[in-house]
Structure formats: structure tokens, C-alpha cells
Write a protein that holds these residues in place. Structure first.
Motif, PDB file in Angstrom:
ATOM      1  N   TYR A   1      34.188  44.442  30.904  1.00  0.00           N
ATOM      2  CA  TYR A   1      33.987  44.146  32.071  1.00  0.00           C
ATOM      3  C   TYR A   1      33.568  43.374  32.957  1.00  0.00           C
ATOM      4  O   TYR A   1      33.407  42.297  31.907  1.00  0.00           O
ATOM      5  CB  TYR A   1      32.660  44.932  32.847  1.00  0.00           C
ATOM      6  CG  TYR A   1      32.127  45.549  33.947  1.00  0.00           C
ATOM      7  CD1 TYR A   1      32.811  46.333  35.150  1.00  0.00           C
ATOM      8  CD2 TYR A   1      30.730  44.637  34.227  1.00  0.00           C
ATOM      9  CE1 TYR A   1      32.152  46.156  36.188  1.00  0.00           C
ATOM     10  CE2 TYR A   1      30.641  44.006  36.063  1.00  0.00           C
ATOM     11  CZ  TYR A   1      31.057  45.205  36.790  1.00  0.00           C
ATOM     12  OH  TYR A   1      31.407  45.345  38.312  1.00  0.00           O
ATOM     13  N   VAL A   2      33.936  42.987  33.961  1.00  0.00           N
ATOM     14  CA  VAL A   2      34.027  41.156  33.536  1.00  0.00           C
ATOM     15  C   VAL A   2      33.103  41.329  35.123  1.00  0.00           C
ATOM     16  O   VAL A   2      32.411  41.198  36.030  1.00  0.00           O
ATOM     17  CB  VAL A   2      35.319  40.490  34.254  1.00  0.00           C
ATOM     18  CG1 VAL A   2      35.352  39.005  35.256  1.00  0.00           C
ATOM     19  CG2 VAL A   2      36.202  41.046  33.839  1.00  0.00           C
TER      20      VAL A   2
ATOM     21  N   VAL B   1      33.119  34.523  26.910  1.00  0.00           N
ATOM     22  CA  VAL B   1      32.757  33.842  27.686  1.00  0.00           C
ATOM     23  C   VAL B   1      33.742  32.930  27.742  1.00  0.00           C
ATOM     24  O   VAL B   1      34.848  32.371  26.110  1.00  0.00           O
ATOM     25  CB  VAL B   1      31.308  33.277  27.963  1.00  0.00           C
ATOM     26  CG1 VAL B   1      31.450  32.062  26.009  1.00  0.00           C
ATOM     27  CG2 VAL B   1      31.122  32.380  29.210  1.00  0.00           C
ATOM     28  N   THR B   2      34.541  32.724  28.843  1.00  0.00           N
ATOM     29  CA  THR B   2      35.758  30.827  28.609  1.00  0.00           C
ATOM     30  C   THR B   2      34.829  29.897  29.734  1.00  0.00           C
ATOM     31  O   THR B   2      34.045  30.279  30.999  1.00  0.00           O
ATOM     32  CB  THR B   2      36.649  31.373  29.366  1.00  0.00           C
ATOM     33  OG1 THR B   2      36.211  32.066  30.858  1.00  0.00           O
ATOM     34  CG2 THR B   2      37.482  32.507  28.311  1.00  0.00           C
ATOM     35  N   THR B   3      35.100  28.773  29.529  1.00  0.00           N
ATOM     36  CA  THR B   3      33.959  27.785  30.582  1.00  0.00           C
ATOM     37  C   THR B   3      35.791  27.216  30.407  1.00  0.00           C
ATOM     38  O   THR B   3      36.646  26.359  29.879  1.00  0.00           O
ATOM     39  CB  THR B   3      33.147  27.449  29.417  1.00  0.00           C
ATOM     40  OG1 THR B   3      34.262  26.408  28.130  1.00  0.00           O
ATOM     41  CG2 THR B   3      32.627  27.818  29.272  1.00  0.00           C
TER      42      THR B   3
ATOM     43  N   TYR C   1      32.518  35.518  32.695  1.00  0.00           N
ATOM     44  CA  TYR C   1      32.306  35.994  31.059  1.00  0.00           C
ATOM     45  C   TYR C   1      32.355  37.623  31.137  1.00  0.00           C
ATOM     46  O   TYR C   1      32.468  38.560  32.562  1.00  0.00           O
ATOM     47  CB  TYR C   1      31.044  35.896  30.880  1.00  0.00           C
ATOM     48  CG  TYR C   1      29.354  37.054  31.201  1.00  0.00           C
ATOM     49  CD1 TYR C   1      29.309  37.662  30.754  1.00  0.00           C
ATOM     50  CD2 TYR C   1      29.030  36.395  32.525  1.00  0.00           C
ATOM     51  CE1 TYR C   1      28.252  38.195  30.898  1.00  0.00           C
ATOM     52  CE2 TYR C   1      27.736  36.987  32.718  1.00  0.00           C
ATOM     53  CZ  TYR C   1      27.794  37.882  32.085  1.00  0.00           C
ATOM     54  OH  TYR C   1      26.370  38.787  32.538  1.00  0.00           O
ATOM     55  N   GLY C   2      32.464  38.540  30.301  1.00  0.00           N
ATOM     56  CA  GLY C   2      31.885  40.041  30.452  1.00  0.00           C
ATOM     57  C   GLY C   2      32.138  40.098  29.013  1.00  0.00           C
ATOM     58  O   GLY C   2      32.074  40.193  27.872  1.00  0.00           O
TER      59      GLY C   2
ATOM     60  N   LEU D   1      40.201  33.532  33.801  1.00  0.00           N
ATOM     61  CA  LEU D   1      40.268  35.127  33.530  1.00  0.00           C
ATOM     62  C   LEU D   1      41.707  35.329  32.840  1.00  0.00           C
ATOM     63  O   LEU D   1      41.166  36.115  31.924  1.00  0.00           O
ATOM     64  CB  LEU D   1      40.422  35.167  34.794  1.00  0.00           C
ATOM     65  CG  LEU D   1      39.512  35.841  35.765  1.00  0.00           C
ATOM     66  CD1 LEU D   1      39.832  36.875  36.908  1.00  0.00           C
ATOM     67  CD2 LEU D   1      39.025  37.190  34.695  1.00  0.00           C
ATOM     68  N   ASP D   2      42.204  34.554  33.134  1.00  0.00           N
ATOM     69  CA  ASP D   2      43.276  34.622  32.037  1.00  0.00           C
ATOM     70  C   ASP D   2      43.074  34.493  30.139  1.00  0.00           C
ATOM     71  O   ASP D   2      43.487  35.489  29.690  1.00  0.00           O
ATOM     72  CB  ASP D   2      45.051  33.613  32.371  1.00  0.00           C
ATOM     73  CG  ASP D   2      45.990  33.997  33.480  1.00  0.00           C
ATOM     74  OD1 ASP D   2      44.871  35.639  34.162  1.00  0.00           O
ATOM     75  OD2 ASP D   2      46.203  33.135  34.039  1.00  0.00           O
TER      76      ASP D   2
END
Length: 168
Positions: free
Chosen positions: A93-94, A52-54, A66-67, A113-114
Motif C-alpha cells: 500500500y502506497v 521509502v524513496t526520496t 512511501y508504503g 514510485l518506480d
């Protein structure tokens, strides 16, 4: 700036951001859908390969992506057709990309996303995007290509893929 991980964020913050984003058109999801999302996120967070990124806004969660890693042969259970042969390999899978309205147009979605995909070892990432959502056009500009579609409601949801590593 987006960051990796969500150790300091509460599950309620993710649910609230999801609800703020997905109650808008074209989704029109209600609070029950946000509750379903929160349960799904908790289940996915327990899986190997979860990431996950925030992004924060004024100290609060303002967006996330997240994926989860999916093994060879996995394909979305609601896909209208089987995966193309070249995509029947492990993939990432995102499941969600959500950015609150006041942070959109500043590059946060792309940055989330990056960062989410930066260190992945899978050859491809896949996500589902509503053809009626403005994000759909952004994904196309960022190099995602249509590889399928989902069946059932909501209608008009495409599966998009992005190469992550050079094909061997």
C-alpha cells in the motif's frame, strides 16, 4: 535522482514537504493535518515491509514516496466496498507520494514510485488518489486502474491498483 531510504532525512523534513504539497488545491490541508501525517509516518516506519524513496532539491528533501506491505485479506478501512477477489492477496500500500511544486513535471513522481515498487514481491500495489488531483491522471497513464473508492471526507478519493508481478 530519487534514492531509496531516508536515513539522513529528518522527520520534520517529511512533515514540511507534506505540508507544502497538501496545503495546495484540491487538498487544502492545514498544519494540523501535516502533524497527523508525521505521526502516521512514524508509525508506518516501524512496520515490517516499510519502504521509502526520496528526491533531493538543493540538498533538501524535495519529494518522497512511501508504503507498507499489507498481508493477505487487508483492505483499506475506509473502502466503500470489499476488495475485488483477485486483490485479496498480499499487497503493497502506497501511503504517500509528494513532490514539491518546483520539482513537478520533471519525472520525479514517476521515478519515486518506480523505485519504491521495483523490488517488491507483492503481486499488487494499491494507493488512494483524489479524483480532483492532477496526479490522478498521471497514475492512469502509468497503468493504475480503479478498484474502489473511499467513504467519507474527503470525497472523491479512488483506490487504484497496479500489478507488480505476473499473475500465477
Amino acid at each position: 535522482m530519487p534514492e531509496r531510504g531516508a536515513e539522513v532525512r529528518s522527520p520534520e523534513e517529511f512533515r514540511d514537504v507534506y505540508h507544502r504539497v497538501y496545503r495546495e488545491p484540491p487538498y487544502h490541508e492545514d498544519a494540523a493535518a501535516a502533524d497527523d501525517f508525521a505521526r502516521q509516518l512514524a508509525g508506518h516506519a516501524a512496520l515490517p515491509g516499510f519502504s521509502v524513496t526520496t528526491v533531493l532539491h538543493g540538498g533538501a528533501l524535495g519529494g518522497f514516496a512511501y508504503g507498507v506491505h499489507r498481508g493477505e485479506g487487508w483492505w483499506h478501512p475506509r473502502a466503500a466496498t470489499p476488495a475485488p477477489e483477485w486483490l485479496r492477496r498480499p499487497l503493497f500500500y502506497v501511503y504517500e507520494l509528494a513532490v514539491v511544486a518546483e520539482l513537478r513535471g520533471r519525472g520525479h513522481g514517476r521515478a519515486l514510485l518506480d523505485l519504491l515498487l521495483a523490488d517488491r514481491t507483492e503481486p499488487f500495489a494499491v494507493l488512494a488518489a483524489s479524483s480532483g488531483a492532477s496526479a490522478r491522471e498521471a497514475y492512469r497513464r502509468w497503468g493504475w486502474t480503479k478498484v474502489g473508492a473511499l467513504t467519507g471526507p474527503p470525497h472523491g478519493v479512488d483506490l487504484l491498483a497496479l500489478p507488480l508481478t505476473p499473475l500465477r
